[in-house]
Design a protein around this motif. Structure first.
Motif, mmCIF file in Angstrom:
data_model
loop_
_atom_site.group_PDB
_atom_site.id
_atom_site.type_symbol
_atom_site.label_atom_id
_atom_site.label_comp_id
_atom_site.label_asym_id
_atom_site.label_seq_id
_atom_site.Cartn_x
_atom_site.Cartn_y
_atom_site.Cartn_z
ATOM 1 N N ARG A 118 0.857 -1.185 0.000
ATOM 2 C CA ARG A 118 0.000 0.000 0.000
ATOM 3 C C ARG A 118 0.885 1.225 0.000
ATOM 4 O O ARG A 118 2.007 1.207 0.525
ATOM 5 C CB ARG A 118 -0.900 0.004 1.243
ATOM 6 C CG ARG A 118 -1.821 1.216 1.316
ATOM 7 C CD ARG A 118 -2.658 1.216 2.584
ATOM 8 N NE ARG A 118 -3.545 2.361 2.616
ATOM 9 C CZ ARG A 118 -4.354 2.677 3.633
ATOM 10 N NH1 ARG A 118 -4.381 1.888 4.706
ATOM 11 N NH2 ARG A 118 -5.124 3.748 3.586
ATOM 12 N N GLU A 119 0.393 2.308 -0.590
ATOM 13 C CA GLU A 119 1.117 3.568 -0.515
ATOM 14 C C GLU A 119 0.153 4.738 -0.396
ATOM 15 O O GLU A 119 -0.959 4.703 -0.926
ATOM 16 C CB GLU A 119 2.054 3.764 -1.711
ATOM 17 C CG GLU A 119 1.386 3.841 -3.058
ATOM 18 C CD GLU A 119 2.381 4.085 -4.194
ATOM 19 O OE1 GLU A 119 3.410 4.749 -3.963
ATOM 20 O OE2 GLU A 119 2.110 3.622 -5.306
ATOM 21 N N TRP A 120 0.579 5.741 0.355
ATOM 22 C CA TRP A 120 -0.116 7.012 0.427
ATOM 23 C C TRP A 120 0.713 8.015 -0.371
ATOM 24 O O TRP A 120 1.916 8.186 -0.098
ATOM 25 C CB TRP A 120 -0.225 7.491 1.867
ATOM 26 C CG TRP A 120 -1.087 6.646 2.764
ATOM 27 C CD1 TRP A 120 -2.402 6.839 3.067
ATOM 28 C CD2 TRP A 120 -0.672 5.494 3.521
ATOM 29 N NE1 TRP A 120 -2.832 5.879 3.955
ATOM 30 C CE2 TRP A 120 -1.803 5.032 4.250
ATOM 31 C CE3 TRP A 120 0.529 4.792 3.647
ATOM 32 C CZ2 TRP A 120 -1.753 3.928 5.094
ATOM 33 C CZ3 TRP A 120 0.588 3.687 4.476
ATOM 34 C CH2 TRP A 120 -0.555 3.266 5.188
ATOM 35 N N GLU A 166 -2.809 12.503 -0.240
ATOM 36 C CA GLU A 166 -3.295 11.411 0.619
ATOM 37 C C GLU A 166 -2.533 11.373 1.941
ATOM 38 O O GLU A 166 -3.079 10.930 2.960
ATOM 39 C CB GLU A 166 -3.147 10.072 -0.096
ATOM 40 C CG GLU A 166 -4.012 9.922 -1.326
ATOM 41 C CD GLU A 166 -3.715 8.656 -2.111
ATOM 42 O OE1 GLU A 166 -4.441 8.402 -3.082
ATOM 43 O OE2 GLU A 166 -2.758 7.927 -1.749
ATOM 44 N N LEU A 167 -1.287 11.824 1.934
ATOM 45 C CA LEU A 167 -0.511 11.871 3.169
ATOM 46 C C LEU A 167 -1.148 12.815 4.179
ATOM 47 O O LEU A 167 -1.196 12.519 5.381
ATOM 48 C CB LEU A 167 0.921 12.316 2.869
ATOM 49 C CG LEU A 167 1.790 11.352 2.064
ATOM 50 C CD1 LEU A 167 3.049 12.049 1.565
ATOM 51 C CD2 LEU A 167 2.173 10.139 2.916
ATOM 52 N N THR A 170 -4.333 13.692 4.371
ATOM 53 C CA THR A 170 -5.583 13.101 4.833
ATOM 54 C C THR A 170 -5.333 12.046 5.908
ATOM 55 O O THR A 170 -6.092 11.918 6.872
ATOM 56 C CB THR A 170 -6.337 12.473 3.649
ATOM 57 O OG1 THR A 170 -6.562 13.480 2.647
ATOM 58 C CG2 THR A 170 -7.666 11.886 4.086
ATOM 59 N N ALA A 171 -4.247 11.287 5.743
ATOM 60 C CA ALA A 171 -3.946 10.205 6.675
ATOM 61 C C ALA A 171 -3.147 10.668 7.898
ATOM 62 O O ALA A 171 -2.873 9.863 8.792
ATOM 63 C CB ALA A 171 -3.160 9.108 5.946
ATOM 64 N N ARG A 198 5.606 10.129 -0.662
ATOM 65 C CA ARG A 198 4.725 8.998 -0.402
ATOM 66 C C ARG A 198 5.222 8.208 0.805
ATOM 67 O O ARG A 198 6.383 8.305 1.197
ATOM 68 C CB ARG A 198 4.624 8.095 -1.636
ATOM 69 C CG ARG A 198 5.948 7.589 -2.159
ATOM 70 C CD ARG A 198 5.806 7.073 -3.586
ATOM 71 N NE ARG A 198 5.643 8.161 -4.522
ATOM 72 C CZ ARG A 198 5.014 8.068 -5.700
ATOM 73 N NH1 ARG A 198 4.478 6.922 -6.080
ATOM 74 N NH2 ARG A 198 4.914 9.098 -6.503
#
Length: 464
Positions: free
Chosen positions: A179-181, A185-186, A188-189, A206
């Protein structure tokens, strides 16, 4: 002569104290030949022994006054000095020494020739000793080659996206989840520090994650974290040209963690294995993070940026915080973190820190056995208050110019609070001087030490 048709030569490895007794067992012609050429088993001596026609029938190499046992570096140096032929060990070695011997020949045979048009010259090679399992030798050699290839490759061809592709391939080969962000997306997470360091690059930052479990599952979990700064310009606190020249290797920690994971999964480690790699390029741009910025982190701590060139700890802190939420038995991080570690220990000795003194000792001992040394360093908590900030929970650098490696480790420790055991390895990942069997270039330090340590702690299904 065609390599397929030439004979395989027996190879004798002799210490100075053994030489006279061995010499007495040889033919008079061989004795004259060895004496004429001054061979006396010194560590830099290798020699082919001819028959009456002049054709080589055996080879001999010196080990000097070395203590009993063989190291990968002795074997690699011998392989580098021997002529390009196929050899077979003439003596019986115990299992550990036989693996060191075979792996040394494999290590010396490596060449990074991705950008060379001419084919690399043939190298000396060794028949696999009967007491070295094929899977053990191939797994060890492959992991070292992978790490060296990744570290040696220039950042223009091995940025965050390419590092992610390499991690995805390792996961695919071993049946692991990947899996990768990426990019926004980073945020958000909750991985804002990783995003901040890498957002000025044309290649999006990422966080890479691999998750693997042995057949039947496992009761304990190990998390490997590797610093994946694929190139470090220093950011707005720009490095000088000389300081930037080798920064393609600033993802050396990620390379070691990922190659180690490949070997552990191939050998079927008796524990669940996670790998976390923050993959970024620390670049300059209008949106680059700045000295004085305050960054949010996955842990919930705020960090004041005192220097953008102390970026490794910023990307690692988010990855370590995630690792710390996973109920792991052990977290190990690998990072080319500080120049201070190199000032203290030089390029050949990674600095080893840890929250558990017994595990620090165990890993250090494994490194000595594997001839892959690490040097224990103190997590000196009285220094921790020097990472304080007037406007944030902590700063990424201390005002003091002393103890830089300890400050880096103390900063990371703030993000590992739930996991009972944590080890931090501050390595160089590079061999800066030419030595027989060890060319200038990538050096996957701590990989073999960590494999032995983890195999002993959790067990492996295949011989390692």
């Amino acid at each position: 002569m065609d390599s397929k048709s030439e004979s395989v030569l027996p190879l004798w490895l002799l210490r100075e104290g053994q030489f006279d007794a061995w010499l007495a067992t040889q033919s008079s012609a061989a004795q004259r030949w060895l004496r004429e050429l001054g061979f006396c088993a010194q560590p830099d001596q290798t020699l082919l022994l001819p028959d009456a026609t002049g054709a080589p029938v055996a080879a001999v190499a010196g080990l000097g006054k070395a203590a009993p046992g063989l190291s990968i570096w002795q074997a690699a140096a011998i392989a580098d000095r021997l002529s390009a032929r196929r050899y077979v060990a003439a003596q019986e070695w115990d299992d550990a020494d036989a693996l060191q011997l075979a792996l040394g020949f494999e290590y010396a045979a490596y060449r990074f020739d991705r950008y060379r048009g001419a084919q690399a010259p043939r190298r000396a090679s060794l028949e696999r000793p009967a007491n070295v399992p094929r899977t053990a030798l191939e797994g060890a050699a492959r992991s070292l080659d992978l790490a060296r290839d990744w570290i040696n490759t220039p950042a223009g061809d091995f940025g965050p996206a390419e590092l992610a592709s390499a991690a995805r391939q390792v996961a695919l080969e071993n049946g692991a989840e990947f899996r990768e962000w990426v990019g926004e997306e980073l945020l958000t997470a909750g991985f804002a520090a990783i995003h901040a360091v890498g957002r000025a690059s044309a290649s999006a930052p990422r966080l890479l994650q691999l998750r693997w479990a042995p057949p039947g599952g496992a009761a304990r979990r190990v998390v490997l974290v590797g610093k994946g700064v694929c190139f470090d310009s220093g950011g707005l606190d720009l490095k000088p040209g000389a300081g930037m020249a080798l920064m393609k290797k600033d993802m050396g920690g990620a390379a070691v963690a990922l190659a180690l994971a490949h070997r552990l999964m191939s050998a079927r480690l008796g524990a669940e294995l996670w790998v976390l790699i923050p993959a970024v390029e620390n670049s300059i741009g209008g949106n680059a993070y700045r000295p004085g910025d305050v960054l949010a982190t996955h842990k919930g701590l705020s960090v004041e940026v005192g220097n953008t060139d102390a970026e490794g700890r910023l990307v690692l802190c988010d990855a370590l915080s995630l690792a710390d939420t996973q109920g792991a038995d052990l977290i190990i991080d690998f990072a080319t973190l500080t120049g201070a570690a190199r000032v203290a220990l030089g390029p050949e000795l990674p600095a080893l820190f840890g929250s558990d003194a017994t595990l620090v000792e165990d890993l250090s001992r494994a490194g000595a056995t594997e001839h892959d040394p690490l040097w224990p360093m103190p997590l000196w908590t009285p220094y921790a208050d020097e990472l304080s900030s007037k406007i944030a929970d902590l700063a990424n650098v201390a005002a003091s110019s002393f103890a830089g490696a300890i400050f880096g480790a103390l900063f990371l420790q703030r993000f590992v609070t739930a996991t009972p055991r944590w080890l931090h390895i501050d390595l160089y990942a590079w061999n800066p001087r030419e030595r027989p069997g060890r060319p200038v270039g990538a050096e996957p330090q701590a990989l073999r030490a960590a494999f032995r340590f983890l195999a002993q702690r959790y067990g492996i299904a295949q011989a390692g």
